[in-house]
Motif scaffolding. Sequence first.
Motif, mmCIF file in Angstrom:
data_model
loop_
_atom_site.group_PDB
_atom_site.id
_atom_site.type_symbol
_atom_site.label_atom_id
_atom_site.label_comp_id
_atom_site.label_asym_id
_atom_site.label_seq_id
_atom_site.Cartn_x
_atom_site.Cartn_y
_atom_site.Cartn_z
ATOM 1 N N PRO A 141 -9.152 9.045 8.294
ATOM 2 C CA PRO A 141 -10.186 9.318 9.297
ATOM 3 C C PRO A 141 -9.701 10.230 10.418
ATOM 4 C CG PRO A 141 -9.428 7.042 9.431
ATOM 5 C CD PRO A 141 -8.772 7.638 8.237
ATOM 6 N N ILE A 142 -8.396 10.222 10.674
ATOM 7 C CA ILE A 142 -7.785 11.102 11.672
ATOM 8 C C ILE A 142 -6.627 11.793 10.956
ATOM 9 C CG2 ILE A 142 -6.504 11.187 13.846
ATOM 10 C CD1 ILE A 142 -7.897 8.577 14.645
ATOM 11 N N PRO A 143 -6.514 13.101 11.062
ATOM 12 C CA PRO A 143 -5.399 13.781 10.380
ATOM 13 C C PRO A 143 -4.050 13.138 10.724
ATOM 14 C CG PRO A 143 -6.903 15.381 11.324
ATOM 15 C CD PRO A 143 -7.344 14.029 11.823
ATOM 16 N N THR A 144 -3.171 13.069 9.729
ATOM 17 C CA THR A 144 -1.876 12.430 9.922
ATOM 18 C C THR A 144 -0.811 13.123 9.085
ATOM 19 O OG1 THR A 144 -0.667 10.347 9.751
ATOM 20 C CG2 THR A 144 -2.364 10.730 8.096
ATOM 21 N N SER A 145 0.414 13.030 9.554
ATOM 22 C CA SER A 145 1.548 13.537 8.784
ATOM 23 C C SER A 145 2.171 12.431 7.936
ATOM 24 C CB SER A 145 2.595 14.137 9.729
ATOM 25 O OG SER A 145 3.069 13.134 10.608
ATOM 26 N N LEU A 146 1.627 11.217 8.033
ATOM 27 C CA LEU A 146 2.135 10.099 7.240
ATOM 28 C C LEU A 146 1.836 10.311 5.758
ATOM 29 C CD1 LEU A 146 0.896 7.077 9.402
ATOM 30 C CD2 LEU A 146 3.239 7.939 9.220
ATOM 31 N N PRO A 147 2.654 9.717 4.881
ATOM 32 C CA PRO A 147 2.303 9.745 3.463
ATOM 33 C C PRO A 147 0.963 9.044 3.252
ATOM 34 C CG PRO A 147 4.558 8.978 3.770
ATOM 35 C CD PRO A 147 3.926 9.049 5.129
ATOM 36 N N VAL A 148 0.092 9.652 2.456
ATOM 37 C CA VAL A 148 -1.193 9.050 2.110
ATOM 38 C C VAL A 148 -1.110 8.684 0.634
ATOM 39 C CG1 VAL A 148 -3.685 9.360 1.976
ATOM 40 C CG2 VAL A 148 -2.393 10.373 3.871
ATOM 41 N N LEU A 149 -1.168 7.365 0.366
ATOM 42 C CA LEU A 149 -1.007 6.829 -0.977
ATOM 43 C C LEU A 149 -2.348 6.320 -1.492
ATOM 44 C CD1 LEU A 149 2.137 4.748 0.013
ATOM 45 C CD2 LEU A 149 2.137 7.007 -1.067
ATOM 46 N N SER A 150 -2.510 6.293 -2.810
ATOM 47 C CA SER A 150 -3.754 5.792 -3.387
ATOM 48 C C SER A 150 -3.752 4.274 -3.419
ATOM 49 C CB SER A 150 -3.947 6.324 -4.811
ATOM 50 O OG SER A 150 -5.065 5.680 -5.408
ATOM 51 N N ILE A 151 -4.753 3.681 -2.793
ATOM 52 C CA ILE A 151 -4.904 2.230 -2.819
ATOM 53 C C ILE A 151 -5.120 1.735 -4.245
ATOM 54 C CG2 ILE A 151 -7.394 2.240 -2.431
ATOM 55 C CD1 ILE A 151 -7.034 -0.214 -0.639
ATOM 56 N N ASP A 152 -5.605 2.614 -5.112
ATOM 57 C CA ASP A 152 -5.905 2.252 -6.493
ATOM 58 C C ASP A 152 -4.738 2.482 -7.449
ATOM 59 O OD1 ASP A 152 -8.571 1.457 -5.872
ATOM 60 O OD2 ASP A 152 -9.096 3.582 -5.725
ATOM 61 N N ASP A 153 -3.568 2.839 -6.917
ATOM 62 C CA ASP A 153 -2.387 3.059 -7.756
ATOM 63 C C ASP A 153 -1.194 2.295 -7.181
ATOM 64 O OD1 ASP A 153 -0.431 3.939 -9.483
ATOM 65 O OD2 ASP A 153 -0.801 6.076 -9.141
ATOM 66 N N PRO A 154 -1.190 0.967 -7.347
ATOM 67 C CA PRO A 154 -0.098 0.172 -6.778
ATOM 68 C C PRO A 154 1.269 0.546 -7.342
ATOM 69 C CG PRO A 154 -1.529 -1.204 -8.128
ATOM 70 C CD PRO A 154 -2.182 0.131 -8.008
ATOM 71 N N GLY A 155 1.304 1.036 -8.576
ATOM 72 C CA GLY A 155 2.574 1.477 -9.146
ATOM 73 C C GLY A 155 3.174 2.626 -8.354
ATOM 74 N N ALA A 156 2.332 3.567 -7.937
ATOM 75 C CA ALA A 156 2.800 4.691 -7.128
ATOM 76 C C ALA A 156 3.233 4.217 -5.742
ATOM 77 C CB ALA A 156 1.711 5.753 -7.014
ATOM 78 N N VAL A 157 2.529 3.236 -5.182
ATOM 79 C CA VAL A 157 2.927 2.674 -3.883
ATOM 80 C C VAL A 157 4.299 2.015 -4.016
ATOM 81 C CG1 VAL A 157 2.344 1.008 -2.063
ATOM 82 C CG2 VAL A 157 0.532 2.394 -3.118
ATOM 83 N N ALA A 158 4.499 1.242 -5.087
ATOM 84 C CA ALA A 158 5.799 0.600 -5.322
ATOM 85 C C ALA A 158 6.893 1.649 -5.497
ATOM 86 C CB ALA A 158 5.727 -0.305 -6.546
ATOM 87 N N GLN A 159 6.595 2.708 -6.222
ATOM 88 C CA GLN A 159 7.564 3.792 -6.425
ATOM 89 C C GLN A 159 7.941 4.425 -5.090
ATOM 90 O OE1 GLN A 159 8.859 4.362 -9.497
ATOM 91 N NE2 GLN A 159 10.307 5.696 -8.472
ATOM 92 N N TRP A 160 6.945 4.667 -4.236
ATOM 93 C CA TRP A 160 7.213 5.239 -2.914
ATOM 94 C C TRP A 160 8.092 4.290 -2.097
ATOM 95 C CZ3 TRP A 160 5.956 3.614 2.053
ATOM 96 C CH2 TRP A 160 6.261 4.528 3.066
ATOM 97 N N LEU A 161 7.791 2.976 -2.162
ATOM 98 C CA LEU A 161 8.612 1.996 -1.434
ATOM 99 C C LEU A 161 10.061 2.053 -1.910
ATOM 100 C CD1 LEU A 161 6.222 -1.097 -1.336
ATOM 101 C CD2 LEU A 161 6.915 0.324 0.604
ATOM 102 N N MET A 162 10.267 2.074 -3.226
ATOM 103 C CA MET A 162 11.630 2.101 -3.755
ATOM 104 C C MET A 162 12.348 3.400 -3.367
ATOM 105 S SD MET A 162 11.365 0.134 -7.430
ATOM 106 C CE MET A 162 9.945 1.031 -8.060
#
Length: 176
Positions: A141-162
Amino acid sequence: MRVVGFAGPSNVGKTTLITGVLAALKAAGLRVSVLKHAHKRFDLDVPGKDSWRHREAGAFEVLLASQRRLALLREYEAEGEPSVHALLAELSPCDWVLVEGFKHADLPKVEVRRTAAPEQGPPLYAEDPRVVALATDTEPPIPTSLPVLSIDDPGAVAQWLMQSASRFDYLPEDHG
């Protein structure tokens, strides 16, 4: 141990995302625990069962154990909100702790937002420097420099965490 919070309003999919991330981390051979904030009075005990009767009789703690499971029920003597750090200290050693809720805790966290969710209010990442990523199904909703991850791809979120694991190292002594 590494700790990451998942924060956002009710009904945006935090639990669904966390269960998927947990499964992916476990599939990678990691030991994962979950710490969940409950907003209402809750009970794991069944009225009439022995453990319930012990607690109702005034036990401070009731420890239930079987060949496969352990549960500790503790009654606080005075009503109060325990800190996330005190609760983390209660956990057994593990590789990761996924924290659901505790959105104001001083932990690195992933903000969870979903387009179809009811009123979500302003994004946490706009005000909270501890938000390290956004998991969503739409543009922020507000531009950000943070990583934007797909809520629908938990595997990718886990990969980013690792891949970002060191930023989630938790040292209890840093949280007095």
